[in-house]
Enzyme design. Structure first.
Site, PDB file in Angstrom:
ATOM      1  N   LYS A 195       0.861  -1.191   0.000  1.00  0.00           N
ATOM      2  CA  LYS A 195       0.000   0.000   0.000  1.00  0.00           C
ATOM      3  C   LYS A 195       0.893   1.235   0.000  1.00  0.00           C
ATOM      4  O   LYS A 195       1.738   1.408   0.872  1.00  0.00           O
ATOM      5  CB  LYS A 195      -0.893   0.001   1.243  1.00  0.00           C
ATOM      6  CG  LYS A 195      -1.696   1.296   1.442  1.00  0.00           C
ATOM      7  CD  LYS A 195      -2.432   1.297   2.786  1.00  0.00           C
ATOM      8  CE  LYS A 195      -3.073   2.651   3.083  1.00  0.00           C
ATOM      9  NZ  LYS A 195      -3.722   2.682   4.414  1.00  0.00           N
ATOM     10  N   ARG A 227      -7.465  -0.449   1.225  1.00  0.00           N
ATOM     11  CA  ARG A 227      -7.958  -1.726   0.697  1.00  0.00           C
ATOM     12  C   ARG A 227      -8.377  -1.610  -0.762  1.00  0.00           C
ATOM     13  O   ARG A 227      -8.370  -2.605  -1.498  1.00  0.00           O
ATOM     14  CB  ARG A 227      -9.098  -2.246   1.569  1.00  0.00           C
ATOM     15  CG  ARG A 227     -10.350  -1.392   1.589  1.00  0.00           C
ATOM     16  CD  ARG A 227     -11.235  -1.684   2.794  1.00  0.00           C
ATOM     17  NE  ARG A 227     -10.610  -1.230   4.042  1.00  0.00           N
ATOM     18  CZ  ARG A 227     -11.147  -1.408   5.247  1.00  0.00           C
ATOM     19  NH1 ARG A 227     -12.314  -2.020   5.358  1.00  0.00           N
ATOM     20  NH2 ARG A 227     -10.531  -0.972   6.312  1.00  0.00           N
ATOM     21  N   LYS A 253     -10.059  13.089   7.864  1.00  0.00           N
ATOM     22  CA  LYS A 253      -9.546  12.793   9.200  1.00  0.00           C
ATOM     23  C   LYS A 253      -9.569  14.069  10.044  1.00  0.00           C
ATOM     24  O   LYS A 253      -9.276  15.152   9.543  1.00  0.00           O
ATOM     25  CB  LYS A 253      -8.102  12.289   9.126  1.00  0.00           C
ATOM     26  CG  LYS A 253      -7.915  10.944   8.454  1.00  0.00           C
ATOM     27  CD  LYS A 253      -6.442  10.567   8.434  1.00  0.00           C
ATOM     28  CE  LYS A 253      -6.202   9.279   7.674  1.00  0.00           C
ATOM     29  NZ  LYS A 253      -6.718   8.091   8.370  1.00  0.00           N
ATOM     30  N   ASP A 261     -12.024   7.022   3.784  1.00  0.00           N
ATOM     31  CA  ASP A 261     -10.814   6.835   4.582  1.00  0.00           C
ATOM     32  C   ASP A 261     -10.463   5.357   4.725  1.00  0.00           C
ATOM     33  O   ASP A 261      -9.486   5.018   5.379  1.00  0.00           O
ATOM     34  CB  ASP A 261     -10.974   7.486   5.964  1.00  0.00           C
ATOM     35  CG  ASP A 261      -9.649   7.677   6.681  1.00  0.00           C
ATOM     36  OD1 ASP A 261      -8.610   7.709   5.990  1.00  0.00           O
ATOM     37  OD2 ASP A 261      -9.649   7.790   7.919  1.00  0.00           O
TER      38      ASP A 261
END
Length: 506
Positions: A268, A354, A280, A350
């Site tokens: 990642k 994945r 965030k 957020d």
């Protein structure tokens, strides 16, 4: 970069800034560890008593400095704590030696040369001390103003002389060469993690990989935004769509002419994670330059494997994007068509890691490797479960998960096997798409693993390393671990490649 040599010189006659010795915690006080006999002799056998008088106990990580005895060319003796004294028929384990050497190297920041007289019983011990010293000497000062005279600025320990080694012994030479290759590449990954995101964006990261590939004879392919659109990489494009710094997918390949096994490492690489539209809050975004730590680990591991010339084919996949909010950013409720053809309803922007990993995993699966290991700073849930120094391992094969865990523990990377309960999969059912990128809140790290499993090719062994906790050290340095980027995952991946090359894995 810290230099490393094996030396047969005796401690008293070696010109250095310091002699590093070990001290253990005995039942009745500190005990001078093997390797320091010449120093103890110069103190007429009273070194343990002198150290105890100075407050030393031998506890792990403890540092005690004292003037070198008369006749020594080095002016300083640095005694580093090794922890509990081992049994009479045992020796200090490799991780104890790594941590002690790292602690000493950090304490000698600014010194030109130090001689390490720690317990070295064999080549493996020599490799452990070398590795710890080189990792502990790491310093990231690229953005610091060192004043008008850079020559007066203190840098990391410049040279490590490893006493007790055998320079002409093949095993010792191999151990030191391995330590150099692994630590230099691991420290390169630390540099990348610590680099500010205004300088390390996807295109810049890709350029670093291309330069390294040229240096080490690796094959590299970089898919830019245009190629990603043509290929249908909806996950990477969706995450990177909100930033002016366009995404990249980088494939880095090492091949060995005699290899019959192929490993794929997937990282990642979110060069900055604002959270996107699911922004965030303050207090959670200041260190998000580290969200590319998985890609940095994969990059470093592939180059280290190449430098070691291991008899295994290794392909690294770096999914690089910047997750930013804007008018072109993916929104909660959007549906992305992934590279695999599956559709994903984005419930939280957020949970972006994945999404980029899903595309890279499917791309890696197309080559039918013997195993895939992905590395990612994926979930805060894993940090809540395992803390800041241990990463979680999830896998679609229990035996492989155990093998990864054992490899990690062997090289000194704390990890823990985690389950993937099937009942958590239902929480990602979507009324709109094939799957949602979020599920139940409780067990979020496990849910993320279940999501990733959906994008691993059928019949391919796979493991997922969630390094969210240990990837970036926000506390003080300890052992050979600095503040900031740690390079977690590199040594585990290299060890897996070594085990595969030797036929001991898979």
């Amino acid at each position: 970069m810290t230099a490393l040599t094996l030396s047969t010189a005796a401690a008293p006659g070696l010109r250095a800034d310091a002699i590093v010795i070990g001290v253990a915690k005995g039942a009745e006080g500190p005990v001078v560890a093997p390797g320091a006999e010449a120093v103890d002799k110069a103190y007429d056998g009273t070194l343990a008593g002198v150290l105890e008088t100075l407050g030393a106990s031998g506890a792990e990580g403890e540092v005690t400095k004292l003037p070198a005895p008369s006749g020594f060319k080095a002016p300083l003796v640095l005694a580093v704590g090794l922890g509990a004294e081992p049994a009479a028929d045992a020796s200090f384990d490799a991780e104890t030696l790594r941590r002690a050497a790292g602690t000493a190297a950090r304490a000698l920041h600014g010194a030109k040369k130090a001689a390490f007289a720690l317990p070295v019983g064999d080549a493996a011990d020599a490799g452990a001390v070398a590795e710890g010293a080189l990792l502990g000497a790491y310093s990231f000062d690229a953005y610091k103003d060192n004043g008008k005279d850079p020559k007066k600025a203190k840098g990391p320990l410049a040279e490590v002389a490893l006493l007790g080694g055998k320079p002409r012994d093949k095993a010792y030479k191999a151990a030191v060469e391995r330590a150099l290759a692994v630590t230099e590449e691991l420290n390169r990954s630390r540099d990348l993690i610590n680099t500010p995101p205004n300088d390390l964006y996807p295109e810049a990261f890709a350029a670093v990989v291309q330069a390294a590939a040229k240096e080490h004879g690796l094959k590299v392919q970089v898919l830019d935004e245009k190629a990603l659109i043509k290929g249908g990489y909806g996950g990477i494009l969706g995450v990177g769509g909100g930033s002016e710094a366009t995404p990249r997918l980088v494939k880095l390949s090492y091949t060995h002419a005699k290899a019959d096994k192929h490993l794929a490492f997937v990282g990642k690489g979110i060069t900055y994670d604002s959270g996107g539209i699911s922004l965030k809050p303050a207090g959670h975004n200041e260190t998000m330059k580290c969200d590319m730590s998985g890609a940095a680990a994969v990059f470093a591991a592939v180059v280290a494997v190449a430098r070691l010339g291991l008899q295994v084919n290794v392909t690294g996949w770096l999914a690089l994007a910047e997750n930013m909010p804007s008018g072109s950013a993916v929104r909660p409720g959007d549906v992305l068509r992934m590279y695999s053809g599956k559709t994903v309803e984005v419930l939280n922007t957020d949970a972006e890691g994945r999404l980029v990993l899903a595309d890279a995993l499917w791309a890696a699966s197309a080559e039918k490797p013997d195993a895939i290991v992905d590395v990612a700073t994926l979930t805060g849930a894993m940090m809540l479960a395992l803390g800041s120094r241990t990463y979680g391992i999830l896998a679609n094969d229990d035996a492989f998960r155990t093998a990864v865990h054992e490899a990690a523990e062997e090289v000194g990377e704390p990890s823990w096997p985690m389950p993937m309960p099937e009942h958590l999969r239902k929480g990602m059912d979507s009324p709109t798409a094939d799957i949602a990128n979020m599920g139940e809140r409780m067990g979020g790290g496990l849910v993320a693993g279940l999501f990733l499993r959906e994008f691993v090719g059928e019949g391919i062994t796979w493991a997922h390393l969630d390094i969210a906790g240990p990837a970036f050290n926000e506390g003080g340095p300890f052992g050979y671990t600095p503040k900031g980027g740690t390079g977690t995952g590199v040594r585990t991946l290299v060890r897996l490649a070594e085990l595969t090359a030797s036929g001991d894995l898979g």
